[in-house]
Write an enzyme that holds these catalytic residues in place. Structure first.
Site, PDB file in Angstrom:
ATOM      1  N   ASP A 114       8.763  -4.422  -4.362  1.00 40.24           N
ATOM      2  CA  ASP A 114       7.422  -4.385  -4.667  1.00 40.24           C
ATOM      3  C   ASP A 114       6.865  -4.588  -6.045  1.00 40.24           C
ATOM      4  OD1 ASP A 114       6.947  -4.541  -1.863  1.00 40.24           O
ATOM      5  OD2 ASP A 114       6.540  -2.159  -1.685  1.00 40.24           O
TER       6      ASP A 114
ATOM      7  N   ARG B 214       3.408 -13.901   8.831  1.00 46.02           N
ATOM      8  CA  ARG B 214       4.702 -13.053   8.414  1.00 46.02           C
ATOM      9  C   ARG B 214       5.714 -13.066   9.617  1.00 46.02           C
ATOM     10  NH1 ARG B 214       3.133  -8.208   4.670  1.00 46.02           N
ATOM     11  NH2 ARG B 214       5.240  -8.315   4.197  1.00 46.02           N
TER      12      ARG B 214
ATOM     13  N   GLN C 146      11.668  -2.083   6.364  1.00 45.75           N
ATOM     14  CA  GLN C 146      10.604  -2.236   7.845  1.00 45.75           C
ATOM     15  C   GLN C 146      11.562  -2.542   8.889  1.00 45.75           C
ATOM     16  OE1 GLN C 146       7.466  -4.885   6.881  1.00 45.75           O
ATOM     17  NE2 GLN C 146       6.635  -3.841   5.250  1.00 45.75           N
TER      18      GLN C 146
ATOM     19  N   ARG D 163      -0.771  -6.818  -4.863  1.00 43.20           N
ATOM     20  CA  ARG D 163       0.059  -6.682  -5.993  1.00 43.20           C
ATOM     21  C   ARG D 163      -0.123  -7.696  -6.919  1.00 43.20           C
ATOM     22  NH1 ARG D 163       2.081  -1.929  -4.261  1.00 43.20           N
ATOM     23  NH2 ARG D 163       2.787  -1.691  -2.186  1.00 43.20           N
TER      24      ARG D 163
ATOM     25  N   ARG E  90       4.790 -14.524  -2.723  1.00 43.13           N
ATOM     26  CA  ARG E  90       4.623 -14.197  -4.126  1.00 43.13           C
ATOM     27  C   ARG E  90       5.615 -14.815  -4.995  1.00 43.13           C
ATOM     28  NH1 ARG E  90       4.749  -7.730  -2.962  1.00 43.13           N
ATOM     29  NH2 ARG E  90       2.580  -7.707  -2.320  1.00 43.13           N
TER      30      ARG E  90
ATOM     31  N   SER F 119       4.155   3.730   1.861  1.00 41.00           N
ATOM     32  CA  SER F 119       5.297   3.969   2.899  1.00 41.00           C
ATOM     33  C   SER F 119       5.297   5.311   3.712  1.00 41.00           C
ATOM     34  CB  SER F 119       6.633   3.545   2.196  1.00 41.00           C
ATOM     35  OG  SER F 119       6.624   2.208   1.703  1.00 41.00           O
TER      36      SER F 119
ATOM     37  N   ARG G 130       4.415   6.162   7.675  1.00 33.26           N
ATOM     38  CA  ARG G 130       5.636   6.910   8.321  1.00 33.26           C
ATOM     39  C   ARG G 130       4.974   7.931   9.172  1.00 33.26           C
ATOM     40  NH1 ARG G 130       7.719   3.071   5.284  1.00 33.26           N
ATOM     41  NH2 ARG G 130       9.772   2.351   5.581  1.00 33.26           N
TER      42      ARG G 130
ATOM     43  N   GLY H  40       2.003  -5.367   7.037  1.00 33.01           N
ATOM     44  CA  GLY H  40       3.235  -5.416   7.945  1.00 33.01           C
ATOM     45  C   GLY H  40       3.863  -3.982   8.313  1.00 33.01           C
TER      46      GLY H  40
ATOM     47  N   SER I  68      16.082  -4.581   4.520  1.00 27.96           N
ATOM     48  CA  SER I  68      14.568  -4.474   4.589  1.00 27.96           C
ATOM     49  C   SER I  68      14.275  -3.148   5.333  1.00 27.96           C
ATOM     50  CB  SER I  68      13.916  -5.435   5.613  1.00 27.96           C
ATOM     51  OG  SER I  68      12.684  -5.075   6.166  1.00 27.96           O
TER      52      SER I  68
HETATM   53  C1  S3P Z   1       7.886  -1.333   3.089  1.00 24.54           C
HETATM   54  C2  S3P Z   1       9.089  -2.005   3.069  1.00 24.54           C
HETATM   55  C3  S3P Z   1       9.172  -3.381   2.181  1.00 24.54           C
HETATM   56  C4  S3P Z   1       8.003  -3.346   1.258  1.00 24.54           C
HETATM   57  C5  S3P Z   1       6.865  -2.945   1.992  1.00 24.54           C
HETATM   58  C6  S3P Z   1       6.847  -1.593   2.441  1.00 24.54           C
HETATM   59  C7  S3P Z   1       8.166   0.042   3.732  1.00 24.54           C
HETATM   60  O1  S3P Z   1       9.201  -4.382   3.095  1.00 24.54           O
HETATM   61  O2  S3P Z   1       7.769  -4.642   0.798  1.00 24.54           O
HETATM   62  O3  S3P Z   1       5.724  -3.064   0.912  1.00 24.54           O
HETATM   63  O4  S3P Z   1       7.288   0.906   3.867  1.00 24.54           O
HETATM   64  O5  S3P Z   1       9.229   0.065   4.870  1.00 24.54           O
HETATM   65  P1  S3P Z   1      10.474  -4.895   3.652  1.00 24.54           P
HETATM   66  O6  S3P Z   1      10.999  -4.006   4.451  1.00 24.54           O
HETATM   67  O7  S3P Z   1      10.036  -6.293   4.525  1.00 24.54           O
HETATM   68  O8  S3P Z   1      11.296  -5.562   2.506  1.00 24.54           O
END
Ligand code: S3P
Length: 422
Positions: A306, A113, A159, A379, A337, A14, A18, A85, A157
């Site tokens: 995760d 997705r 993300q 995973r 999952r 993550s 970023r 994602g 979330s």
């Molecule tokens: C992540 C947020 C999570 C996580 C992904 C990484 C991130 O997803 O499952 O592996 O780096 O912001 P969601 O925001 O869809 O829950």
């Protein structure tokens, strides 16, 4: 199995995404040490190059140099985000503030997705989206001048939260957000604060105010707690020994799995926590332990989202029942999952059911034996490989190569921590 040694895990996925994106946008040269070099990180690096940033190759053990231009330039090709994602959704936020069109796509898993969870609020801010296949990829974004946003998020979330905060930063407008249930990882908030942007929290609302300045930076990425979790799981199920995983990020929005493991009877200590670049980092010391079942509440889920495959594996070896409440989000991860955890646990002889949006696991001490179908989900592959470390287990996994999405060298590291006397 006996566990032994002291290991490091690859850089946090993550944080790597970023800092690559922020460095790619900043005007000037940034240096990123300890960056993840996995397939997902390569996806972020690739699309940044296609948007006009210069990046040195992502290679294990080297510092990544990123030269940004202060803004992205219109890409000449479709941006291929691979399996990632996070790359896709965070980039959609940044591109929403750029006055050109860009089309994003990904591999088979990523194309299915949901993207409306970010495009709907980004459209409210003023970006335009053209879908090719309903709620998924490929998708074209045309950015523009943005409006401030106040938004009650339908799901917790990081993300979604990060896409909107990054749109606010790049478009220089305020953004206020509220997550419905539990707190998702807060790396974006911490990074934006470090650049002098106003990020405050009050009454459950996160408020972003523009006014900071994105400058080039030098940073060291900590080890990924989500990767460390698999080694913690293997060491917990071992019969003897002790394992140290050093230099792991221990931000409390990421360590929910340690709280759950503690309730299940695991013996994990965090040693020498220190703050580096706004993120707490420490060593995890793990000793084998007998586990019992627990209930994981809906509010805890965002903080361990995760780690559910790994926790589910451990629950299958625990005494009694473990219930994960309201884990429907797992259906839209790199694979379904939720369905696959239950299906594969049953395939290796454990008890697992999906009841509505809950996952219910019955522990057993029967030896795990059978075939695992991963649907190329990293995973799932790593969690079932950990279950395969149980003495006498016989598990065959259809795809271990997909571990390279987040944890290059996973199989070797798992082998390395096994002391003699298996
Ligand atoms: C992540 C947020 C999570 C996580 C992904 C990484 C991130 O997803 O499952 O592996 O780096 O912001 P969601 O925001 O869809 O829950």
């Amino acid at each position: 199995m006996k566990v032994a040694g002291s290991v490091r895990v690859p850089g946090d996925k993550s944080i790597t995404h970023r800092v690559l994106l922020l460095a790619g946008l900043a005007r000037g040269t940034s240096h990123i040490g300890g960056a993840l070099t996995s397939l997902d990180a390569q996806s972020s690096a690739r699309v940044l190059r296609q948007l006009g940033s210069e990046l040195s190759p992502l290679r294990k053990g080297t510092t990544v140099t990123v030269r940004g231009r202060g803004k992205f330039t219109a890409p000449k090709v479709t941006l291929f985000c691979g399996n990632s994602g996070t790359t896709t959704r965070l980039l959609l936020g940044l591109l929403s503030a750029h006055r050109f069109s860009a089309t994003l796509t990904g591999d088979r898993s990523l194309r299915r997705r949901p993207m409306r969870r970010v495009t709907v609020p980004l459209a409210t801010m003023g970006a335009q989206f053209t879908e090719q296949q309903g709620d998924g990829l490929p998708l074209t974004v045309r950015g523009g001048r943005l409006q401030p946003l106040r938004y009650d998020m339908p799901v917790s979330s990081a993300q979604i939260k990060s896409a909107l905060l990054l749109a606010g930063m790049a478009g220089e407008v305020g953004v206020s957000l509220r997550e419905p249930k539990g707190r998702s990882r807060d790396h974006t908030e911490r990074l934006l604060q470090a650049f002098g942007f106003g990020v405050t929290e009050r009454d459950g609302w996160i408020h972003f105010t523009p006014g900071g300045r994105l400058e080039p930076f030098d940073i060291q990425v900590p080890g990924d707690p989500s990767s460390a979790a698999f080694l913690v799981g293997a060491a917990t199920m071992a019969q003897s020994g002790e394992l140290r995983v050093s230099g792991v990020g221990v931000n409390s929005t990421r360590t929910g799995f340690l709280d759950v493991l503690g309730r299940m009877g695991a013996r994990v200590e965090i040693e020498e926590p220190a703050t580096h670049f706004g993120e707490p980092v420490g060593d995890l010391i793990v000793r084998p332990a007998a586990l019992w079942g627990t209930e994981v509440t809906a509010g805890e889920i965002p903080g361990l989202i995760d780690e559910i495959p790994l926790l589910a594996i451990l629950a299958s070896r625990a005494v009694g029942t473990t219930t994960f409440r309201q884990v429907g989000e797992l259906r839209v991860k790199e694979s379904d999952r939720l369905g696959l955890i239950a299906e594969n646990l049953r395939a290796v002889g454990a008890g697992a059911e999906v009841v509505g949006d809950d996952l219910v696991i019955e522990g057993t001490d029967r030896l795990p034996r059978g075939k695992v179908r991963t649907a190329a989900d990293h995973r799932l592959a790593m969690a079932f490989a950990v279950l395969g470390t149980v003495t006498g287990a016989r598990i065959s996994i259809d795809d271990m190569a997909c571990a390279a999405v987040s944890f290059p060298g996973f199989t070797e590291t798992l082998r390395e921590i096994r002391g003699s006397g298996r």
